[in-house]
Enzyme design. Structure first.
Site, mmCIF file in Angstrom:
data_model
loop_
_atom_site.group_PDB
_atom_site.id
_atom_site.type_symbol
_atom_site.label_atom_id
_atom_site.label_comp_id
_atom_site.label_asym_id
_atom_site.label_seq_id
_atom_site.Cartn_x
_atom_site.Cartn_y
_atom_site.Cartn_z
ATOM 1 N N ILE A 62 137.238 90.045 26.014
ATOM 2 C CA ILE A 62 136.165 88.786 25.504
ATOM 3 C C ILE A 62 137.571 88.044 25.747
ATOM 4 C CG2 ILE A 62 136.307 88.932 23.407
ATOM 5 C CD1 ILE A 62 133.410 87.164 23.946
ATOM 6 N N LYS B 254 140.031 111.583 39.146
ATOM 7 C CA LYS B 254 138.730 110.601 39.092
ATOM 8 C C LYS B 254 139.010 109.623 39.496
ATOM 9 C CE LYS B 254 135.819 114.317 38.851
ATOM 10 N NZ LYS B 254 134.976 114.405 39.681
ATOM 11 N N CYS C 62 172.576 94.077 11.879
ATOM 12 C CA CYS C 62 171.253 93.194 11.299
ATOM 13 C C CYS C 62 171.575 93.843 9.900
ATOM 14 C CB CYS C 62 171.019 93.073 11.790
ATOM 15 S SG CYS C 62 170.250 91.488 11.222
ATOM 16 N N HIS D 144 171.998 91.504 17.222
ATOM 17 C CA HIS D 144 171.066 92.625 17.577
ATOM 18 C C HIS D 144 171.481 92.425 18.822
ATOM 19 C CE1 HIS D 144 167.997 92.919 14.267
ATOM 20 N NE2 HIS D 144 168.861 91.809 14.245
ATOM 21 N N GLU E 61 171.093 95.117 20.946
ATOM 22 C CA GLU E 61 170.470 96.037 22.326
ATOM 23 C C GLU E 61 169.574 94.488 23.341
ATOM 24 O OE1 GLU E 61 167.631 95.055 18.085
ATOM 25 O OE2 GLU E 61 169.681 95.343 18.327
#
Length: 545
Positions: free
Chosen positions: A152, A191, A384, A519, A521
């Protein structure tokens, strides 16, 4: 005057259930289009009511990905950046909460001239405006609609893309629907009925897919694909399979093998698209079948929920691929590490990584791992909180400051070697750095900042002699410069600074010991791994030898 670029839109929706990989599918299509020479961007539209995932628990949402401009976004943006090798912004992600907040603010200002505010047209128009803004200046914008068809909360987003299909001509929008084709073990069959029902739900909303991507455990045969095409009303070459693969980075190659760009070009009138994915293919082969191996201890407190560290685990894969090395991650729950078992836990690893995080849970175990890496001269990367803890560990065990701590864990500690970012205020009362004030009361340092690199340091070597680098942050606490002289005198050197803030520390006379406040990454990609992570894996590989 140059003609304004006309953006074309590919809308990616999902059916049957969540977590099928819409983000990977969207990023894969974007990667192929970019490598075909088009200017491409991606947008993630999330139906949840949170304004952003910044205040959500990792247990709820996984990782919070941070962009250069400091936006806290859905982790799918990380996939987008890693596949596209481009930096995105806050314009590339929005939520229902952000949409409603904007509309309510406009209503309060009187922008709607006293009209009754409704989902249609006001909420839908706001969504359309945000999609168009993200598409500006691009040939193609991929728009991933979060959630599953039938939810919804997703209806306003689906209405928005339906409205855009009506507004723009047929060569400017394309609907791609990703759905599940489950394998029923008892019947021994794949399926198609869930796919048919999912497409039927889309049609009831007024959207007909132009292409169906089928997620499955195994490849689909031609008969099954033709059945899906016939029952769902799409061309036979528009049924694309996306079966379980050894690496997510195989998916663009899998799509290319099925000639996915031909129907996309036909629908959007893009002309002939030629793609060179040879370099990507070379790196993927190294991801799947590398010739070397290294074992890394990943020390964290969310090791049972690996989505919390998604960018970091992908960053390790990127570094491994570029070094032709399999990075074998040994997940170590920091809450279970103590002085009695630290050696048994870490004795067989080639490198130790302590990831970022918030809160005091698991901190003692992380510091035991840091001490072990420092004393045994095992390559170490602290990110960090992992950087802050190596400062605390060094202050306690080398400087002899037994009460050294972060005020995050003890506000009244005698030696606050790590303290709040709010402390950095100049004599005029103005903050020296850009911060974000959270509604929860915390001040965050978010987004990309320049970092000055000390010459002849490990950091300088890792970043190929760069004098200045730029990396992304997400944290509240900083290393206290009051203790810098004493730390450096004993061998913990500051090799990276930003506006007087300590960004990077490294250990003298150690093969590789690096603590970074940022960070790394967040900026690592398959085709261009982050230098800090690459250097760490390279050092761990040498240690393994």
């Amino acid at each position: 005057m140059a003609k304004k670029r006309e953006t074309k839109y590919i809308f990616v929706t999902g059916g049957v259930l969540s977590s099928l990989g819409k983000g990977i599918a969207a990023a894969s299509i974007a990667t192929l289009l970019k490598n075909a020479g088009l200017k491409v961007s991606i947008l993630k539209a999330d139906p949840y009511i949170n304004v952003d995932p910044g205040t959500m628990s990792p247990l709820e949402h996984g990782e919070v990905f941070v962009t250069d401009d400091g936006a806290e976004t859905d982790l799918d943006l990380g996939h987008y950046e890693r596949f596209l090798d481009e930096s995105l912004s806050q314009n590339n992600n929005f939520t229902t909460g952000r949409v409603y907040s904007s509309v309510i603010e406009k209503e309060r200002r009187g922008d709607y001239l006293g009209k009754t505010i409704q989902v249609i047209p006001h909420i839908v128009n706001e969504i359309v405006e945000r999609i168009k803004k993200a598409g500006e200046g691009n040939d193609v914008l991929i728009v991933e609609i979060g959630g599953t068809v039938g939810d919804i909360e997703g209806l306003p987003f689906l209405e928005a893309i339906r409205a855009m299909r009506v507004e723009l001509d047929k060569h400017h929008t394309m609907n791609v629907h990703l759905t599940l084709v489950p394998y029923i073990k008892a019947a021994g069959e794949l399926k198609t009925k869930p796919t048919q029902h999912s497409v039927g739900e889309l049609r009831r909303i007024g959207i007909t897919p132009d292409m169906i991507i089928c997620r499955s455990e195994m490849p689909l045969n031609r008969e099954l694909k033709d059945k899906i095409a016939a029952s769902c009303g799409v061309e036979k070459n528009c049924v694309i399979e996306s079966y379980d693969s050894a690496s997510i980075y195989q998916i663009p190659l899998l799509f290319l093998k099925q000639d996915i760009l031909t129907p996309i070009s036909e629908v959007l009138n893009l002309g002939e698209l030629k793609v060179d994915m040879s370099n990507w293919d070379r790196l993927v082969k190294r991801v799947i079948a590398p010739t070397k191996e290294v074992k890394i201890a990943f020390v964290g407190k969310y090791v049972d929920l690996k989505e919390s560290y998604k960018s970091l685990t992908e960053g390790l894969i990127h570094a491994g691929a570029n070094l032709d090395t399999k990075v074998d991650i040994k997940w170590c729950d920091s809450e279970r590490i103590d002085s009695e078992n630290v050696e048994d836990t870490l004795k067989d690893v080639d490198g130790i990584l302590v990831a970022g995080g918030f809160g005091s849970r698991g901190v003692d175990g992380k510091m035991q791992a840091i001490k072990f890496a420092r004393e045994r001269k095992i390559p170490y990367l602290g990110i960090c909180l992992g950087m802050q803890l190596c400062v605390i560990e060094f202050a306690r065990n080398v400087l002899g400051l037994k009460d050294a701590n972060s005020i995050e864990f003890n506000e009244n500690c005698k030696d606050p070697v790590i303290y709040l970012i709010d402390t950095f205020i100049d004599t005029n009362g103005k903050k020296q750095i850009r911060t974000y004030q959270s509604p929860l009361g915390g001040t965050m340092r978010l987004g990309a900042y320049d970092c000055n690199v000390k010459e002849n340091s490990l950091l300088s070597t890792v970043y190929n002699g760069a004098k200045k680098i730029k990396e992304r942050h997400r944290h509240r606490y900083e290393a206290n410069p009051k203790y810098r002289e004493e730390l450096e005198k004993q061998g913990l050197l500051v090799s990276g600074e930003s506006n007087g803030l300590i960004e990077v520390v490294e250990l003298k006379d150690h093969p590789f010991f690096l603590g970074v406040q940022f960070h790394p990454e967040f900026t690592s990609r398959l085709t261009s791994p982050n230098p800090a992570i690459l250097g760490f894996i390279d050092a761990s590989l040498k240690h393994a030898r």
